[in-house]
Design an enzyme around this catalytic site. Structure first.
Site, PDB file in Angstrom:
ATOM      1  N   CYS A 113       0.831  -1.208   0.000  1.00  0.00           N
ATOM      2  CA  CYS A 113       0.000   0.000   0.000  1.00  0.00           C
ATOM      3  C   CYS A 113       0.864   1.257   0.000  1.00  0.00           C
ATOM      4  O   CYS A 113       0.487   2.280  -0.578  1.00  0.00           O
ATOM      5  CB  CYS A 113      -0.928   0.008   1.210  1.00  0.00           C
ATOM      6  SG  CYS A 113      -2.341  -1.122   1.077  1.00  0.00           S
ATOM      7  N   CYS A 204      -7.194  -7.926  -2.503  1.00  0.00           N
ATOM      8  CA  CYS A 204      -7.365  -7.635  -1.078  1.00  0.00           C
ATOM      9  C   CYS A 204      -8.812  -7.343  -0.687  1.00  0.00           C
ATOM     10  O   CYS A 204      -9.072  -6.871   0.422  1.00  0.00           O
ATOM     11  CB  CYS A 204      -6.493  -6.443  -0.691  1.00  0.00           C
ATOM     12  SG  CYS A 204      -4.746  -6.664  -1.103  1.00  0.00           S
ATOM     13  N   CYS A 229      -5.090   1.294   4.966  1.00  0.00           N
ATOM     14  CA  CYS A 229      -3.912   1.262   4.102  1.00  0.00           C
ATOM     15  C   CYS A 229      -2.919   2.365   4.445  1.00  0.00           C
ATOM     16  O   CYS A 229      -1.796   2.374   3.948  1.00  0.00           O
ATOM     17  CB  CYS A 229      -4.324   1.379   2.636  1.00  0.00           C
ATOM     18  SG  CYS A 229      -5.279   2.870   2.272  1.00  0.00           S
TER      19      CYS A 229
END
Length: 237
Positions: A113, A204, A229
């Site tokens: 991320c 994800c 994230c």
């Protein structure tokens, strides 16, 4: 600090539309962060307040095909430009070369991320003095329950000493968002019809079961307190 508290109290009494109206009036360089899910409410509101609203999105390179098509649908529906920020190819290539395409399943999602989201967002925010997000308190009781309608961004920098972050939907529920979408017949990501309540990168994100919280479909292999994230993190004091 008192000025900030007074500003927060003042804006807390306003509707999301009026919060955005005030934000646009108070900042010359402001943009909506559009994730390609239900943030269309923000795009709709600002499009009715500004002839040329500034909207940006982060293309991680791992979004669902439906999300990419939805971005174009929104662009065409509102006849607006959407600035697309992508990861730095050198950093991304190094990560993939060293760890492959799915290292986050074993290492945690923060590194991936950081490259695919945090660094592009850093570039997106540099020319701004404020940004507008779709954060809501009810999105995650573990990480977002205290989200204010406006706050100084302690993690990212803009063109001024203080970058302001507006969260006009902070006090709205998911039901409020979807009532607005239905009432004004806004376009929405078709993945929502397949059980996806919160939509991120394809590897994800999972559809959620009935009665599961919307964030449970994000990074489902990690603890509930880790389901962020880093886009909306705050710097430790």
């Amino acid at each position: 600090m008192n000025d900030l508290l007074n500003y927060q109290l003042e804006l807390s009494a306003l509707s999301p539309r009026d919060i955005i109206k005030r934000a646009v009036a108070d900042h010359a360089d402001i943009a909506v962060s559009f994730s390609g899910a239900e943030d269309v409410v923000l795009v709709d509101m600002i499009s009715k307040l500004s002839a040329k609203p500034r909207v940006f999105t982060l293309d991680t390179g791992r979004l669902h095909p439906e999300t990419y098509r939805y971005l174009e649908q929104v662009r065409n529906h509102y006849k607006i430009d959407i600035e697309v920020f992508t990861p730095d190819h050198v950093a991304l290539q190094a990560l993939v070369q060293e760890k492959g395409l799915f290292s986050f399943f074993t290492d945690g999602h923060q590194e991936c991320c950081g490259i695919r989201k945090i660094e592009p967002l850093t570039r997106a925010l540099l020319p701004l003095n404020a940004w507008i997000t779709g954060q809501r308190k009810d999105q995650s009781p573990n990480t977002r329950s205290t989200v204010p309608v406006v706050q100084p961004d302690t993690l990212f920098s803009g063109q001024n000493a203080i970058l302001m972050k507006y969260n006009p939907l902070a006090n709205w529920s998911s039901a409020d968002v979807w009532n607005y979408i239905k009432m004004f017949e806004l376009p929405f990501n078709p993945l929502h019809l397949q059980g996806f309540k919160s939509i991120g990168c394809e590897p994800c994100t999972q559809a959620t079961l009935p009665n599961q919280h919307e964030r449970e479909g994000r990074w489902w292999w990690e603890e509930a307190t880790q389901k962020e994230c880093g886009l909306h993190a705050e710097k430790a004091q």
